[in-house]
Design a protein around this motif. Structure first.
Motif, mmCIF file in Angstrom:
data_model
loop_
_atom_site.group_PDB
_atom_site.id
_atom_site.type_symbol
_atom_site.label_atom_id
_atom_site.label_comp_id
_atom_site.label_asym_id
_atom_site.label_seq_id
_atom_site.Cartn_x
_atom_site.Cartn_y
_atom_site.Cartn_z
ATOM 1 N N PRO A 1 -9.642 -33.538 -8.453
ATOM 2 C CA PRO A 1 -8.238 -33.804 -8.795
ATOM 3 C C PRO A 1 -7.391 -32.561 -8.484
ATOM 4 O O PRO A 1 -7.890 -31.435 -8.552
ATOM 5 N N ASN A 2 -6.112 -32.777 -8.173
ATOM 6 C CA ASN A 2 -5.240 -31.648 -7.833
ATOM 7 C C ASN A 2 -5.267 -30.554 -8.891
ATOM 8 O O ASN A 2 -5.332 -29.366 -8.571
ATOM 9 N N GLN A 3 -5.214 -30.944 -10.166
ATOM 10 C CA GLN A 3 -5.127 -29.946 -11.238
ATOM 11 C C GLN A 3 -6.397 -29.105 -11.359
ATOM 12 O O GLN A 3 -6.378 -28.038 -11.951
ATOM 13 N N ASN A 4 -7.505 -29.583 -10.795
ATOM 14 C CA ASN A 4 -8.744 -28.809 -10.842
ATOM 15 C C ASN A 4 -8.977 -27.995 -9.572
ATOM 16 O O ASN A 4 -10.031 -27.361 -9.432
ATOM 17 N N GLY A 5 -8.012 -28.025 -8.633
ATOM 18 C CA GLY A 5 -8.108 -27.118 -7.483
ATOM 19 C C GLY A 5 -8.329 -27.765 -6.142
ATOM 20 O O GLY A 5 -8.860 -27.142 -5.232
ATOM 21 N N ALA A 6 -7.919 -29.040 -5.999
ATOM 22 C CA ALA A 6 -8.085 -29.741 -4.728
ATOM 23 C C ALA A 6 -7.461 -28.957 -3.577
ATOM 24 O O ALA A 6 -6.459 -28.286 -3.778
ATOM 25 N N PRO A 7 -8.042 -29.021 -2.367
ATOM 26 C CA PRO A 7 -9.244 -29.803 -2.061
ATOM 27 C C PRO A 7 -10.543 -29.025 -2.244
ATOM 28 O O PRO A 7 -11.602 -29.621 -2.211
ATOM 29 N N VAL A 8 -10.458 -27.713 -2.434
ATOM 30 C CA VAL A 8 -11.695 -26.929 -2.542
ATOM 31 C C VAL A 8 -11.463 -25.700 -3.413
ATOM 32 O O VAL A 8 -10.460 -24.999 -3.248
ATOM 33 N N ARG A 9 -12.363 -25.459 -4.361
ATOM 34 C CA ARG A 9 -12.233 -24.299 -5.253
ATOM 35 C C ARG A 9 -13.614 -23.672 -5.469
ATOM 36 O O ARG A 9 -14.639 -24.281 -5.217
ATOM 37 N N LEU A 10 -13.549 -22.448 -5.962
ATOM 38 C CA LEU A 10 -14.769 -21.699 -6.224
ATOM 39 C C LEU A 10 -15.269 -21.995 -7.641
ATOM 40 O O LEU A 10 -14.466 -22.143 -8.559
ATOM 41 N N VAL A 11 -16.599 -22.069 -7.807
ATOM 42 C CA VAL A 11 -17.188 -22.232 -9.140
ATOM 43 C C VAL A 11 -18.342 -21.243 -9.271
ATOM 44 O O VAL A 11 -19.306 -21.295 -8.498
ATOM 45 N N VAL A 12 -18.219 -20.324 -10.228
ATOM 46 C CA VAL A 12 -19.251 -19.296 -10.452
ATOM 47 C C VAL A 12 -19.635 -19.351 -11.929
ATOM 48 O O VAL A 12 -18.989 -18.726 -12.765
ATOM 49 N N PRO A 13 -20.673 -20.110 -12.281
ATOM 50 C CA PRO A 13 -20.880 -20.487 -13.683
ATOM 51 C C PRO A 13 -21.269 -19.344 -14.617
ATOM 52 O O PRO A 13 -21.154 -19.519 -15.827
ATOM 53 N N TRP A 14 -21.730 -18.196 -14.109
ATOM 54 C CA TRP A 14 -22.085 -17.095 -15.006
ATOM 55 C C TRP A 14 -20.905 -16.146 -15.257
ATOM 56 O O TRP A 14 -21.031 -15.159 -15.962
ATOM 57 N N LYS A 15 -19.760 -16.457 -14.666
ATOM 58 C CA LYS A 15 -18.559 -15.629 -14.843
ATOM 59 C C LYS A 15 -17.481 -16.433 -15.569
ATOM 60 O O LYS A 15 -17.525 -17.659 -15.590
#
Ligand code: MTE
Length: 319
Positions: free
Chosen positions: A218-232
């Motif tokens: 979804p746009n609000q979550n960073g469309a079309p591509v976002r970084l996810v680094v779960p330990w940070k």
């Protein structure tokens, strides 16, 4: 609020040159594109064409986080931090409705064999898409569990062919004040910039997310591509990435510039190192209910496999 309240964003204006119907049609196109590209990337696991046009992504399920209780889709998509669309938690879901994340290319530059760009369709072909359920910890003291869909960042790095001078990666978010009401206000130093050390970026957990809950992002979550680094902490996860730059020196990230005392480059989840305004020793799971207690926060958010990246480092100094 990651910022002090006295720096609050006054209410922003929504751009209204596009009709909702036009936006809906554009959105359908994105879904079709993303679905088709993903399907061609995953032989055997592909969904039929109808499913792709309905907005689903083709992805492989993985064991990551399958024991976790998911945060509801409603909470994941309505309680967001995305200051280009306002500083309130409910602003991005409302203000990003008209944002058009297609067509989209990511510029690859800096210490690489050759500067080039990659479209989302090409990106989706670099590696099979996977669903990974990750615990996400925000520095503000709350957490969520999100079923992301994406590909390891390593796949893009391999494609980018960085040179020996690449020691860090800088992620630069898209910034267009015409379509991002929050970006008209100097609440942060735009564009939003984040960074990782090269070995952190290559760590198999580090994901480029293009979807969540089986759907395109979804746009609000960073469309079309976002970084996810779960330990940070969550702020490392730059949204709507438009440029990836390989660099020799540690990037000066947006939050470091905003308040170096409060936000460090590493931003590893660490219950021993408190933020000046929020304790990091425990967290509140969003959606867990009023009477659910706080959960103890774990070092590296419980992703112990990353500990080796920081062997010998003073994590209080390099917070
Ligand atoms: N990326 C951009 N471009 N702009 C932002 O304001 N906020 C960050 C991060 N990425 C932000 C961003 C912060 S503070 C958090 S906690 C996460 O996005 C929130 O991601 P979510 O809304 O998908 O949960």
């Amino acid at each position: 609020m990651l910022l002090d309240n006295n720096r609050r964003n006054p209410s922003a204006i929504l751009p209204s040159e596009i009709t909702p119907q036009a936006v809906f049609e554009q959105r359908r196109e994105v879904l079709k594109l993303a679905g088709a590209a993903a399907a061609s990337a995953l032989t055997g696991l592909s969904l039929p064409a109808q499913a792709a046009t309905a907005g689903s992504l083709s992805f492989a399920k993985t064991a990551y986080g399958k024991e976790e209780t998911l945060t509801s889709l409603q909470d994941v998509t309505s309680y967001n931090n995305y200051y280009e669309f306002g500083t309130g938690k409910e602003d991005p879901a409302r203000e990003a409705v008209l944002f058009k994340p297609t067509p989209w290319t990511i510029n690859i530059e800096g210490a690489v064999k050759q500067a080039k760009s990659i479209s989302i369709e090409q990106l989706l072909k670099l590696a099979p898409l996977e669903e990974r359920i990750y615990r996400m910890r925000c520095v503000e003291g709350w957490s969520m569990v999100i079923p992301w869909i994406g590909l390891p960042l390593k796949a893009l790095i391999d494609w980018a062919q960085p040179t020996g001078n690449a020691k860090y990666i800088e992620f630069i978010s898209y910034n267009d004040p015409r379509h991002m009401p929050g970006a008209r206000i100097p609440v942060l130093d735009w564009p939003y910039i984040e960074g990782l050390r090269m070995d952190e970026a290559m760590q198999p957990l580090t994901l480029l997310a293009v979807g969540l809950y089986g759907q395109v992002l979804p746009n609000q979550n960073g469309a079309p591509v976002r970084l996810v680094v779960p330990w940070k902490y969550g702020f490392k996860g730059a949204k709507a990435i438009s440029t990836i730059r390989f660099v020799e020196k540690m990037p000066n990230t947006t939050w470091m510039k905003a308040s170096p005392r409060e936000y460090g480059f590493y931003a590893n989840v660490n219950p021993q190192v408190d933020h000046p305004r929020w304790t990091q020793s425990s967290e509140k799971r969003i959606g867990a209910g009023l009477f659910a207690g706080r959960v103890k926060t774990k070092l590296f958010n419980g992703y112990d496999e990353v500990a080796g990246l920081y062997a010998g480092m003073d994590l209080k100094k390099f917070f």
